[in-house]
Scaffold this motif. Structure first.
Motif, PDB file in Angstrom:
ATOM      1  N   TYR A  70     -28.543  -3.186  -6.524  1.00  0.00           N
ATOM      2  CA  TYR A  70     -29.789  -3.482  -5.812  1.00  0.00           C
ATOM      3  C   TYR A  70     -30.891  -3.755  -6.809  1.00  0.00           C
ATOM      4  O   TYR A  70     -31.123  -2.970  -7.727  1.00  0.00           O
ATOM      5  CB  TYR A  70     -30.145  -2.290  -4.914  1.00  0.00           C
ATOM      6  N   MET A  71     -31.554  -4.854  -6.636  1.00  0.00           N
ATOM      7  CA  MET A  71     -32.657  -5.205  -7.532  1.00  0.00           C
ATOM      8  C   MET A  71     -33.942  -5.232  -6.717  1.00  0.00           C
ATOM      9  O   MET A  71     -34.160  -6.124  -5.918  1.00  0.00           O
ATOM     10  CB  MET A  71     -32.376  -6.585  -8.131  1.00  0.00           C
ATOM     11  N   PRO A  72     -34.802  -4.203  -6.911  1.00  0.00           N
ATOM     12  CA  PRO A  72     -36.043  -4.139  -6.138  1.00  0.00           C
ATOM     13  C   PRO A  72     -36.974  -5.293  -6.499  1.00  0.00           C
ATOM     14  O   PRO A  72     -36.818  -5.924  -7.548  1.00  0.00           O
ATOM     15  CB  PRO A  72     -36.670  -2.809  -6.564  1.00  0.00           C
ATOM     16  N   GLN A  73     -37.938  -5.511  -5.629  1.00  0.00           N
ATOM     17  CA  GLN A  73     -38.872  -6.607  -5.850  1.00  0.00           C
ATOM     18  C   GLN A  73     -39.703  -6.389  -7.115  1.00  0.00           C
ATOM     19  O   GLN A  73     -39.907  -7.287  -7.901  1.00  0.00           O
ATOM     20  CB  GLN A  73     -39.797  -6.717  -4.637  1.00  0.00           C
ATOM     21  N   ARG A  74     -40.163  -5.147  -7.275  1.00  0.00           N
ATOM     22  CA  ARG A  74     -40.952  -4.813  -8.449  1.00  0.00           C
ATOM     23  C   ARG A  74     -39.998  -4.491  -9.593  1.00  0.00           C
ATOM     24  O   ARG A  74     -38.950  -3.907  -9.376  1.00  0.00           O
ATOM     25  CB  ARG A  74     -41.768  -3.571  -8.111  1.00  0.00           C
TER      26      ARG A  74
ATOM     27  N   THR B   9     -38.072  -6.386   2.841  1.00  0.00           N
ATOM     28  CA  THR B   9     -37.880  -5.307   1.873  1.00  0.00           C
ATOM     29  C   THR B   9     -37.283  -4.067   2.540  1.00  0.00           C
ATOM     30  O   THR B   9     -36.351  -3.454   2.014  1.00  0.00           O
ATOM     31  CB  THR B   9     -39.219  -4.970   1.190  1.00  0.00           C
TER      32      THR B   9
ATOM     33  N   GLU C  94     -37.120   3.536  -7.471  1.00  0.00           N
ATOM     34  CA  GLU C  94     -36.403   2.688  -6.523  1.00  0.00           C
ATOM     35  C   GLU C  94     -35.046   2.270  -7.089  1.00  0.00           C
ATOM     36  O   GLU C  94     -34.087   2.098  -6.344  1.00  0.00           O
ATOM     37  CB  GLU C  94     -37.252   1.461  -6.186  1.00  0.00           C
ATOM     38  N   GLN C  95     -35.001   2.099  -8.420  1.00  0.00           N
ATOM     39  CA  GLN C  95     -33.723   1.754  -9.031  1.00  0.00           C
ATOM     40  C   GLN C  95     -32.845   3.000  -9.178  1.00  0.00           C
ATOM     41  O   GLN C  95     -31.640   2.931  -9.025  1.00  0.00           O
ATOM     42  CB  GLN C  95     -33.968   1.110 -10.406  1.00  0.00           C
TER      43      GLN C  95
ATOM     44  N   ARG D 181     -33.853  -2.211   1.634  1.00  0.00           N
ATOM     45  CA  ARG D 181     -33.882  -0.816   1.185  1.00  0.00           C
ATOM     46  C   ARG D 181     -32.934   0.039   2.012  1.00  0.00           C
ATOM     47  O   ARG D 181     -32.297   0.954   1.485  1.00  0.00           O
ATOM     48  CB  ARG D 181     -35.304  -0.257   1.279  1.00  0.00           C
TER      49      ARG D 181
ATOM     50  N   LEU E  29     -36.866   7.281  -1.424  1.00  0.00           N
ATOM     51  CA  LEU E  29     -38.152   6.603  -1.593  1.00  0.00           C
ATOM     52  C   LEU E  29     -39.232   7.208  -0.720  1.00  0.00           C
ATOM     53  O   LEU E  29     -40.406   7.008  -0.945  1.00  0.00           O
ATOM     54  CB  LEU E  29     -38.004   5.128  -1.231  1.00  0.00           C
ATOM     55  N   GLU E  30     -38.798   7.925   0.330  1.00  0.00           N
ATOM     56  CA  GLU E  30     -39.814   8.392   1.292  1.00  0.00           C
ATOM     57  C   GLU E  30     -40.326   9.772   0.942  1.00  0.00           C
ATOM     58  O   GLU E  30     -39.710  10.499   0.216  1.00  0.00           O
ATOM     59  CB  GLU E  30     -39.223   8.398   2.694  1.00  0.00           C
TER      60      GLU E  30
ATOM     61  N   GLY F 106     -42.436   2.604 -10.099  1.00  0.00           N
ATOM     62  CA  GLY F 106     -41.436   1.939  -9.275  1.00  0.00           C
ATOM     63  C   GLY F 106     -39.999   2.129  -9.727  1.00  0.00           C
ATOM     64  O   GLY F 106     -39.072   1.647  -9.094  1.00  0.00           O
ATOM     65  N   THR F 107     -39.806   2.830 -10.861  1.00  0.00           N
ATOM     66  CA  THR F 107     -38.444   2.973 -11.371  1.00  0.00           C
ATOM     67  C   THR F 107     -37.590   3.867 -10.487  1.00  0.00           C
ATOM     68  O   THR F 107     -36.372   3.804 -10.543  1.00  0.00           O
ATOM     69  CB  THR F 107     -38.470   3.545 -12.804  1.00  0.00           C
TER      70      THR F 107
ATOM     71  N   VAL G  19     -32.764   5.696  -7.242  1.00  0.00           N
ATOM     72  CA  VAL G  19     -32.213   6.268  -6.010  1.00  0.00           C
ATOM     73  C   VAL G  19     -30.954   5.546  -5.539  1.00  0.00           C
ATOM     74  O   VAL G  19     -30.212   6.087  -4.737  1.00  0.00           O
ATOM     75  CB  VAL G  19     -33.240   6.316  -4.845  1.00  0.00           C
ATOM     76  N   VAL G  20     -30.736   4.316  -6.006  1.00  0.00           N
ATOM     77  CA  VAL G  20     -29.520   3.627  -5.563  1.00  0.00           C
ATOM     78  C   VAL G  20     -28.367   3.802  -6.556  1.00  0.00           C
ATOM     79  O   VAL G  20     -27.355   3.134  -6.467  1.00  0.00           O
ATOM     80  CB  VAL G  20     -29.776   2.124  -5.307  1.00  0.00           C
TER      81      VAL G  20
ATOM     82  N   THR H 237     -28.261  -4.456 -12.807  1.00  0.00           N
ATOM     83  CA  THR H 237     -27.599  -4.177 -11.532  1.00  0.00           C
ATOM     84  C   THR H 237     -26.129  -4.572 -11.576  1.00  0.00           C
ATOM     85  O   THR H 237     -25.359  -4.153 -10.729  1.00  0.00           O
ATOM     86  CB  THR H 237     -28.267  -4.931 -10.356  1.00  0.00           C
TER      87      THR H 237
ATOM     88  N   SER I 277     -29.441  -0.684   0.928  1.00  0.00           N
ATOM     89  CA  SER I 277     -29.155  -0.182  -0.421  1.00  0.00           C
ATOM     90  C   SER I 277     -29.139   1.339  -0.499  1.00  0.00           C
ATOM     91  O   SER I 277     -28.975   1.880  -1.588  1.00  0.00           O
ATOM     92  CB  SER I 277     -30.205  -0.713  -1.385  1.00  0.00           C
ATOM     93  N   THR I 278     -29.390   2.025   0.609  1.00  0.00           N
ATOM     94  CA  THR I 278     -29.463   3.499   0.697  1.00  0.00           C
ATOM     95  C   THR I 278     -30.759   4.084   0.142  1.00  0.00           C
ATOM     96  O   THR I 278     -30.905   5.292   0.077  1.00  0.00           O
ATOM     97  CB  THR I 278     -28.304   4.251  -0.007  1.00  0.00           C
ATOM     98  N   ALA I 279     -31.688   3.229  -0.280  1.00  0.00           N
ATOM     99  CA  ALA I 279     -32.953   3.769  -0.796  1.00  0.00           C
ATOM    100  C   ALA I 279     -33.775   4.382   0.334  1.00  0.00           C
ATOM    101  O   ALA I 279     -34.626   5.223   0.098  1.00  0.00           O
ATOM    102  CB  ALA I 279     -33.752   2.671  -1.498  1.00  0.00           C
ATOM    103  N   MET I 280     -33.520   3.927   1.563  1.00  0.00           N
ATOM    104  CA  MET I 280     -34.208   4.499   2.723  1.00  0.00           C
ATOM    105  C   MET I 280     -33.193   4.744   3.820  1.00  0.00           C
ATOM    106  O   MET I 280     -32.187   4.044   3.904  1.00  0.00           O
ATOM    107  CB  MET I 280     -35.251   3.514   3.250  1.00  0.00           C
TER     108      MET I 280
ATOM    109  N   ALA J 169     -38.146  -2.566 -11.962  1.00  0.00           N
ATOM    110  CA  ALA J 169     -37.918  -1.124 -11.815  1.00  0.00           C
ATOM    111  C   ALA J 169     -37.115  -0.537 -12.975  1.00  0.00           C
ATOM    112  O   ALA J 169     -36.514   0.509 -12.856  1.00  0.00           O
ATOM    113  CB  ALA J 169     -37.224  -0.835 -10.493  1.00  0.00           C
ATOM    114  N   LEU J 170     -37.103  -1.247 -14.106  1.00  0.00           N
ATOM    115  CA  LEU J 170     -36.475  -0.650 -15.285  1.00  0.00           C
ATOM    116  C   LEU J 170     -37.570   0.005 -16.120  1.00  0.00           C
ATOM    117  O   LEU J 170     -38.749  -0.100 -15.799  1.00  0.00           O
ATOM    118  CB  LEU J 170     -35.735  -1.721 -16.087  1.00  0.00           C
TER     119      LEU J 170
END
Lengths: 373, 305
Positions: free
Chosen positions: B78-82, B41, A211-212, B45, A372-373, A208-209, A214-215, B146, B48-51, B84-85
């Motif tokens: 942006y702090m994802p739910q899971r 979510t 996700e951090q 996302r 992410l995709e 899951g890292t 990519v931003v 973040t 936050s530009t992740a998607m 992510a560090l």
């Protein structure tokens, strides 16, 4: 220098040194592979188990048996009383060859007639069989020349005729290890770089890292290069490690220029890292990545001339082998290490790698997205 | 500060978010509320530009997230739910890594890291591997990471889910600090008590925004009255009146019945029904409506559409 790139590289090194399992794979597995393949994958055939049925029991027949024994190709394990016993021993695999000397062998020789000897060879393993076949003939010929000499009372070599004096270059003792170890190096380079590149990228996704990441303002190429560079370092370390152990354990001669070898290896690594990157864009989990890495590697190993000579393969299979980078790398490795050649005779390989590498890497980079995709 | 216009995000055949529009003002705390798989979510996302959005337009600080994601990245944290560090990096290594990635100047680095460690109350754990932190500490570390590049907008995806109540409270204290520095915060949460801490909330349900307003206003302007009663056989009591005229919903919490009705006058008929069936139910008493009641009604209304 680019600080984002440096920080990715630094982080990747921390991942490597803090993971004992991957450390073991990186630094111990190459040694194990080297030892296994160096010793086990040998095609040196010596001292084949052999059974003898000597129905003649004369001085002449004993001389012949002694000649086979002395050749070092055959170890006479059994002296049996009839032909069926030889057949049984061959069936069970207890022996690979059987010598049948019929009664009257010595008599015939004494009378100046041709004497026949049956030589049975277990042909189920063609490599073993062809060696046994050749050895059985050459020993037999040498024996008959001796007999002729004795009968004629002259030195046959003084009679003229053709005499072949083979000289084996590069690997005069025909040791398999000398041939295998450069190949093992190529395989290890490919194995490590492809698999670990795929794993390290897929792991970011799996845990899951990504996700951090990519931003952040990091660019795709920085991520790719930053992740790949540490593994190039590891690959070179392994190259040196295997080379050193090869010299130490198997007396592999290093005849050529090591810096040239390193430079050309880098060219090869571009293709294997590209494969790893490509796999990482397809695989969702680390298991999948590992599986795909093997899938990419296996045909590579068989179609690269690692075990089987490419020249002996049918044309279409040879055609397939042209897209396998390991094929070119093996020629380079064997060329530099065993033959001590420089760049000019390797130009074909270098050009092939110089085309394949950027092609694979570009295809992989195009598929790789910082998303992410 | 954030503007979402007609945002739609589709994955293959499923539509995760459908035609979403809302705005978040600068310095506001905005809550995205909704059950699981409502699209919270996905919305975060995309912002936050992740998607990338399938269609629609999203801007942060006037910058379009699809046109210039790089500029948006600098503006937001942006702090994802899971979590992510990196679990195999220490607390300090994680913070330094993100500081490097965001190109924060080396000279002020030590001071910045020390300040954020203090802020997240992680100073004494700074050399611990992230994987060995408790869940609550991991959340605080993620928040600190973040904030490394002092973003003007914070996007937090369920930051307090799965965290014990004490850590939750502490986390909100940290958020208040951040908010007081003028940072705009968008937070998604399934907890309604957290929703009430927001200046505005958007209620997401099955990918659609079914309400967007001040949570107090949503609660107070609900057109329903709420009653409570005690019953020994609360499930039977509930069944009996569920379909009665004017009853909107009935929920049971142990032996407690919570009844939402359209008018206060319905109480008489309800109690008469219980009495007639011989069930032992206490008298209905009118209680203060809660945000939850408002949501239940809104979702019900949406479903009956």
């Amino acid at each position: 220098m680019n600080s984002r790139l440096v920080s990715i590289i630094r982080k990747e090194f921390i991942h490597i040194i803090r993971d004992p399992r991957s450390l073991a794979i990186m630094f111990v597995i190459p040694i194990i592979q080297l030892i296994l393949l160096g010793y086990a994958a040998t095609t040196d055939i010596r001292r084949l188990n052999t059974a003898v049925y000597d129905a003649d029991r004369t001085i002449q027949s004993r001389q012949l048996i002694e000649a086979y024994r002395a050749s070092d190709y055959f170890a006479i394990r059994y002296n049996v009383g009839n032909e069926t016993e030889i057949a049984e021993l061959l069936d069970r695999g207890d022996v690979r060859a059987g010598i049948i000397i019929p009664s009257g062998y010595g008599d015939n020789l004494a009378k100046g007639k041709a004497a026949q000897v049956a030589f049975l060879i277990d042909g189920s393993d063609p490599t073993v069989a062809s060696t046994a076949f050749a050895a059985s003939q050459s020993v037999g010929q040498a024996q008959s020349i001796q007999i002729l000499q004795r009968r004629l009372g002259v030195d046959v070599t003084q009679l003229g005729g053709v005499e072949i004096r083979p000289r084996v270059w590069y690997n005069p003792e025909l040791k398999s290890a000398s041939y295998m170890i450069p190949a093992v190096m190529g395989m290890i380079l490919q194995f490590l770089t492809t698999m670990f590149t795929a794993l390290t990228i897929v792991r970011e996704r799996e845990q899951g890292t990504i996700e951090q990441l990519v931003v952040t303002p990091i660019k795709s190429w920085e991520l790719v290069v930053g992740k790949v560079v540490p593994y190039i370092g590891v690959a070179f370390f392994d190259l040196a490690e295997v080379l050193f152990m090869g010299v130490l354990l198997f007396d592999v001669p290093i005849r050529g220029n090591v810096p040239l070898l390193l430079v050309l290896s880098l060219l090869f690594l571009l293709t294997t890292l590209g494969f790893g990157l490509l796999i990482s864009t397809v695989a969702r989990t680390q298991q999948e990545a590992m599986f795909l890495s093997f899938l990419v590697m296996l045909p590579g190993i068989f179609l690269s001339g690692f075990f089987f000579p490419l020249e002996a393969m049918p044309g279409w299979l040879q055609a397939v082998s042209y897209v396998i980078p390991l094929r070119y790398m093996l020629v380079i490795l064997r060329g530099i290490i065993l033959k001590g050649v420089g760049l000019p005779p390797l130009m074909d390989q270098v050009i092939a790698l110089a085309i394949l590498g950027p092609l694979i890497f570009a295809a992989a980079s195009m598929r790789f997205r910082k998303s992410l995709e | 500060m954030i503007s979402v216009q007609n945002l739609t995000k589709q994955f293959n055949t499923t539509i995760a978010v459908h035609n979403l529009s809302f705005d978040v003002n600068e310095g506001q705390v905005f809550g995205l509320i909704g059950p699981d798989s409502a699209g919270k979510t996905t919305t975060l996302r995309v912002i936050s530009t992740a998607m990338r959005p399938t269609s629609g337009r999203v801007t942060v600080g006037g910058v379009d997230v699809t046109r210039d994601p790089g500029a948006v990245n600098q503006l937001i944290g942006y702090m994802p739910q899971r979590f992510a560090l990196y679990p195999d990096l220490t607390v300090v290594e994680n913070l330094n890594f993100f500081a490097d990635i965001f190109g924060s100047p080396r000279a002020r680095r030590g001071e910045l890291v020390a300040r954020l460690l203090g802020f997240a109350r992680l100073t004494e754990f700074q050399s611990r591997l992230a994987r060995n932190l408790s869940g609550g500490m991991q959340k605080k570390l993620a928040l600190a990471a973040t904030l490394m590049h002092t973003p003007r907008v914070l996007l937090l995806d369920e930051p307090t889910t799965g965290v014990d109540p004490v850590s939750r409270r502490e986390f909100w204290d940290l958020l208040t600090d951040v908010h007081l520095q003028g940072v705009t915060i968008v937070i998604s949460t399934p907890y309604l008590d957290e929703a009430e801490r927001c200046a505005r909330i958007g209620l997401l349900y099955r990918g659609e925004l079914i309400a967007c307003d001040d949570p107090r206003k949503l609660r107070d302007e609900m057109r329903a009255v709420v009653f409570e009663a005690q019953a020994e056989q609360s499930l039977r009591a509930r069944k009996l009146i569920e379909r009665s005229e004017g009853v909107l919903t009935v929920s049971t919490h142990g032996d407690l019945l919570r009844v939402l009705a359209d008018r206060a006058e319905r109480a008489g008929a309800i109690q008469a029904a219980w009495r007639a069936s011989g069930l032992a139910v206490s008298d209905l008493r009118a209680v203060k409506p809660r945000l939850e009641d408002a949501f239940v009604l809104m979702i019900q209304k949406q479903e009956s559409k």
